[in-house]
Design an enzyme around this catalytic site. Structure first.
Site, PDB file in Angstrom:
ATOM      1  CG  ASP A 139      -3.285 -34.631   3.989  1.00 42.47           C
ATOM      2  OD1 ASP A 139      -3.601 -35.056   5.009  1.00 42.47           O
ATOM      3  OD2 ASP A 139      -3.813 -33.750   3.503  1.00 42.47           O
TER       4      ASP A 139
ATOM      5  CD  GLU B 297      -0.933 -31.179   4.872  1.00 45.35           C
ATOM      6  OE1 GLU B 297      -0.305 -32.379   4.683  1.00 45.35           O
ATOM      7  OE2 GLU B 297      -1.374 -30.951   3.824  1.00 45.35           O
TER       8      GLU B 297
ATOM      9  CE1 TYR C 285      -4.037  -1.366  -0.401  1.00 49.03           C
ATOM     10  CE2 TYR C 285      -3.503  -2.686   1.688  1.00 49.03           C
ATOM     11  CZ  TYR C 285      -4.441  -2.516   0.475  1.00 49.03           C
ATOM     12  OH  TYR C 285      -5.527  -3.390   0.350  1.00 49.03           O
TER      13      TYR C 285
END
Lengths: 569, 377
Positions: free
Chosen positions: B257, B205, B109
């Site tokens: 996973d 995870e 910004y």
């Protein structure tokens, strides 16, 4: 009404077949010569019960019956362009517009056309086409619009839009068949003549017009014709739409003013881009190389010449006495032989002799090109492009028929969307072709040009992808269509070669333009880049190093010089 | 930066050294100005930030940047990025000198004030920040830029020793006492101290699995510290686990996973770092991490329900087999990834719920942890 023995299919078919009809001219040769507009050929057809589309060579059945026009028409709608409701609408507009433009030009009037389509119900439309042409004599009007194959353009070798004289009356009949309503014709010959309004029906059994009503009316136009046909149809936007068709008509006829009101109520106004009529197309005699054996036999029968030498020199173009002698020598025919006695076998020998003899190309002043200047103005008016190139090639000849190719392209500007394929306008004798795009010699030729050479991207086997419109016009006394529906040009090598040469010439000019544009844009972009971002380097250095404003500005001046130098290098 | 490297090699564990960034920025800018005044095109030299410019140092245990650099010379075509880089350097200098910080989003910004040199999207300004980071071989926090991403969650057998920002007083944060909640890893972790009796760190995870283990106080039964990464671990998360494991000499077990993303993106980034921030991997990696599961073999052994591998999964796996220096170094990983590709399936951590919701706590983890030597490297 005289009736000739022709077959249904060939009557609706392309012109050379009509020339082959052996007997039709015999019935009214003298009349035709004197009064072109009065020629009448009546559809079909004798002696065949089963299918009117069959050739005359089919075995004749013992019981013969006449087939009415409507029966023929009902079975062969597709031959005349009425295969489906949306095509019927387009064909009706097309025939009326072709007629109007031809009529105006023949009378040397700058055409002003008013086309209007009203949606009466979901599948009911009223097509109204009004022109400022010469008008039609009161007693001719019913027959012109009310019987099939009544026309002036039927047998001449001259560049014109309509060729068969089927068009407008077929449209009227289609309307009558689908709605039962008569065609309304208003016509006026001049300021001091009254305007007539006819409601015409076609007696489909006799191929005769029936005047349902006739009256004199007040009409604002001094001269001109208005045709209104109500028909079952459907209106579709898109590639084959009436909107698009009329836009292309305007493009191909920059001397015409066309106002079109669509069924949705939008008004499209196409102003004249040029105030001059195109050069009048002259009628020519056939070139010996362009006639087929059947036509030759028919001409031998019909000629008024008393000997075959005179026949050759008077009935054909480019046959001098010397050339005639050469042909006859090769055919082993005596010059004084009566043409009437040259029968089939001898005619075939004569035909072959013609093919073997060197004959000068036909005259080309019979062709009326749109013109480079007019094409340029026209494309500018329609597309407001950044660049236009137009080329009119010198006339050339295929199979004895003179023809001429024009190509033009418009590139860039607000009317095009990016990453679209180029828009292609196919024009034949100033008539836009709408269907069978991929079967057309014009499309194939455009695809065959290596557009990449001209800085225009092109996928294999496709039209170039560029903000571009390409117009290709073929002008010829006889345009070789691939089929009866007159929607695609046949790929004669002479024709595709001329198209390619014309496109390449336009392409080269476009390539020069694009390259120059890219160079300028590149330089411009770099310059603006420097102007935009250089100050920020100055600001950053000043912030980090606490430079004085003078020192900052001096450094940026120096940096600009460094970058400018490297830019040119 | 050979100096930093040497010192890091000598004394372990390495500390991120606070380098005088402002001085470096000034000297780089001086360089640029000098070149201009001599009529030459100024240039900046950046290390190449990609997997192709890292090598896996198995002794050191992380992706080390190789020497390749690219020189960005100021030309007409590069003038925009060049200007943006310099302006970002100016902003960084200001932040450092005023002892202020800006998030990456805030920096984006700030650029809106730069007229034509502003960024139109945040990824553009992030890239320039990373460029500057690499240019000076420092982490962005030293430049005054901080990420807004969350560091990760911690629960279990651990007391974190932090400081009160105002008083400097020492604060003891007991991670056993967050109930069903958790301690949130701060963006900067260099000053933290640790007290623990745990036997290992279990890094997870997904937040869902972490919740389950927290809810059932698994850390008590396993005597461990639970850390939730929530996807690819942030730098702060990696650094936290690294410092914790280094100072307390704890093994780190990773539970993600069973798919190419879990293996090559999450686990690999945690253990050896990434190609993008290769100049920082030395600090932001956890070489002692070991892969607990879900392994491709688990899918078979535990008869886990699976989903077919998507095209991107297969592409990711094949790419890792071909280009990832870490995978190329470990035969075991090559075999495992190939097995996954051959089976054409993937299994999530939560697939264990097929055998009962608490199967993971009662059976799977205890059995696994009994044999750490079987973990993938």
């Amino acid at each position: 009404m005289k009736r000739s023995r022709t077959t249904g299919s060939s009557a609706a078919k392309k012109q050379p077949d009509l020339f082959q009809e052996p007997e039709e001219k015999k019935l009214s040769p003298s009349k035709k010569k004197k009064e072109e507009k009065a020629e009448t050929i009546v559809l079909p057809v004798p002696e065949e019960k089963t299918s009117p589309a069959k050739r005359t060579s089919a075995p004749r059945l013992p019981k013969q019956r006449e087939i009415s026009v409507s029966e023929f028409f009902a079975k062969n709608r597709h031959l005349l362009g009425f295969d489906n409701p949306s095509k019927a609408l387009l064909t009706t507009v097309k025939e009326a517009v072709d007629n109007s433009l031809d009529a105006c030009e023949e009378a040397a009037i700058l055409p002003k056309l008013d086309v209007r389509i009203d949606e009466l119900a979901e599948d009911r439309f009223l097509v109204t086409v009004e022109d400022n042409g010469p008008g039609i004599a009161r007693k001719e009007a019913p027959r012109i619009f009310g019987s099939l194959l009544y026309g002036s353009k039927f047998h001449r070798l001259r560049q014109s839009r309509g060729q068969q004289g089927i068009g407008i009356s077929a449209a009227g009949m289609y309307g009558q068949m689908t709605t039962g309503k008569p065609m309304i014709v208003i016509s006026r010959l001049g300021a001091n003549k009254p305007a007539h309004r006819f409601a015409l029906l076609l007696d489909t059994k006799k191929n005769l017009p029936v005047i349902a009503s006739e009256e004199e009316i007040d009409w604002p136009l001094e001269h001109g014709t208005r045709v209104a046909i109500e028909l079952e149809a459907s209106y579709k936007a898109g590639h084959h739409s009436v909107d698009r068709y009329l836009r292309q008509v305007a493009l191909a006829n920059p001397h015409a003013e066309i106002v079109y009101r669509s069924p949705k109520g939008e008004t499209f106004r196409y102003e004249r881009a040029v105030e001059r009529l195109p050069a009048e197309a002259r009628e020519i005699k056939p070139h010996p190389r362009g006639v087929e054996l059947g036509t030759l036999m028919k001409m031998l029968k019909e000629t008024k010449s008393r000997n075959v030498r005179g026949f050759l020199t008077t009935e054909f173009s480019r046959v001098s006495g010397k050339v005639a002698d050469e042909i006859l020598e090769k055919a082993a025919l005596k010059p004084e032989t009566s043409p009437a006695r040259v029968h089939r076998d001898a005619a075939e020998i004569l035909y072959r002799a013609i093919q073997k003899t060197k004959i000068m190309n036909p005259p080309t002043n019979c062709l009326s090109p749109i013109g480079e200047e007019q094409l340029t103005l026209s494309l500018k008016a329609h597309h407001e492009p950044a660049f236009v190139a137009a080329v009119t090639r010198p006339a050339a000849v295929y199979r004895g028929n003179p023809f001429l190719i024009e190509a033009a392209l418009a590139y860039g500007g607000p009317s095009f969307e990016a990453d679209q394929q180029a828009e292609l306008y196919r024009l034949a004798n100033r008539v836009p072709l709408q269907y069978q795009k991929s079967a057309c010699a014009i499309t194939k030729s455009v695809i065959d040009v290596a557009w990449k050479n001209y800085m225009v991207p092109q996928s294999r086997g496709a039209l170039p992808t560029a903000p571009m419109a390409i117009a290709v016009h073929i002008a010829s006394v006889w345009v070789p269509f691939t089929s009866e529906s007159k929607e695609a040009i046949a790929s004669y090598p002479e024709i595709t070669k001329e198209i390619r040469l014309a496109l390449q010439e336009c392409g080269r000019k476009l390539g020069v333009y694009i390259r120059r544009g890219r160079r300028l844009a590149e330089a411009e972009k770099k310059k603006s880049y420097i102007e935009k971002y250089l100050p920020h380097i100055g600001i950053a250095l000043q912030e980090i190093l606490g430079l004085s404003d003078e020192r900052r500005d001096r450094r940026m001046k120096e940096l600009e010089t460094i970058l400018e130098k490297s830019r040119k290098a | 930066m050979p100096k930093t490297k040497k010192s890091a090699d000598r004394k372990k564990p390495p500390r991120i050294r606070e380098t005088p960034v402002a001085g470096k920025i000034v000297s780089e800018a001086k360089n640029v100005e000098e070149k201009i005044s001599k009529g030459k095109k100024p240039s900046l030299r950046f290390p190449i930030r990609s997997l192709r410019n890292v090598s896996y140092q198995s002794q050191k245990g992380f992706f080390e940047i190789r020497g390749r650099t690219k020189e960005r010379t100021l030309t007409v075509n590069t003038v925009k990025t060049f200007a943006q880089t310099l302006r970002m350097m100016a902003l960084s200098k200001e932040l450092v000198e005023t002892d202020d910080i800006a998030t990456k989003r805030e920096a984006y910004y700030v650029s809106k004030n730069w007229g034509d040199a502003r960024f139109s999207e945040q990824p553009e300004s992030d890239t320039v920040i990373e460029d500057v980071e690499a240019l000076f071989r420092v982490n962005r926090e030293q430049l005054g830029f901080i990420p807004e991403e969350k560091g990760g969650d911690v629960a279990g057998e651990l007391v974190v020793v932090d400081r009160d920002a105002e008083t400097g007083e020492s604060l003891r944060i007991d991670c056993r006492k967050f109930g069903s909640g958790a301690y949130s890893i701060p963006i900067s972790v260099e000053h933290l101290g640790f007290e623990t009796k745990a036997e290992f760190v279990l890094v997870i995870e997904t937040a869902g699995m972490f919740q389950r283990l927290v809810k059932h106080n698994y850390w008590k039964r396993g005597n461990c510290i639970l850390v939730s990464m929530g996807g690819v671990p942030t730098r702060a998360c990696r650094r936290f686990i690294r410092r914790l494991a280094d100072t307390k000499k704890l093994p780190v077990y990773v539970f993600v996973d069973g798919d190419p993303y879990g293996i090559t993106n999450i686990y690999r980034t945690l253990k050896v770092g990434s190609g993008n921030a290769a100049h920082l991997n030395e600090f932001f990696c956890v070489p002692q991490a070991r892969f607990l599961g879900i392994t491709p073999q688990d899918i078979v052994d535990y008869k886990l329900p699976t989903h077919p591998l998507k095209d991107v999964d297969v592409k990711r796996a094949k790419d890792a087999l071909k280009n990832d220096p870490f995978v190329l170094h470990h035969k075991a990983w090559q075999r495992a990834i190939q097995q996954l590709v051959q089976m054409g399936v993937r299994a999530e951590q939560q697939a264990l719920a097929k055998h009962g919701l608490n199967y993971v706590i009662d059976e799977y983890l205890p059995e696994k942890i009994r044999h750490p030597e079987r973990f993938l490297p």
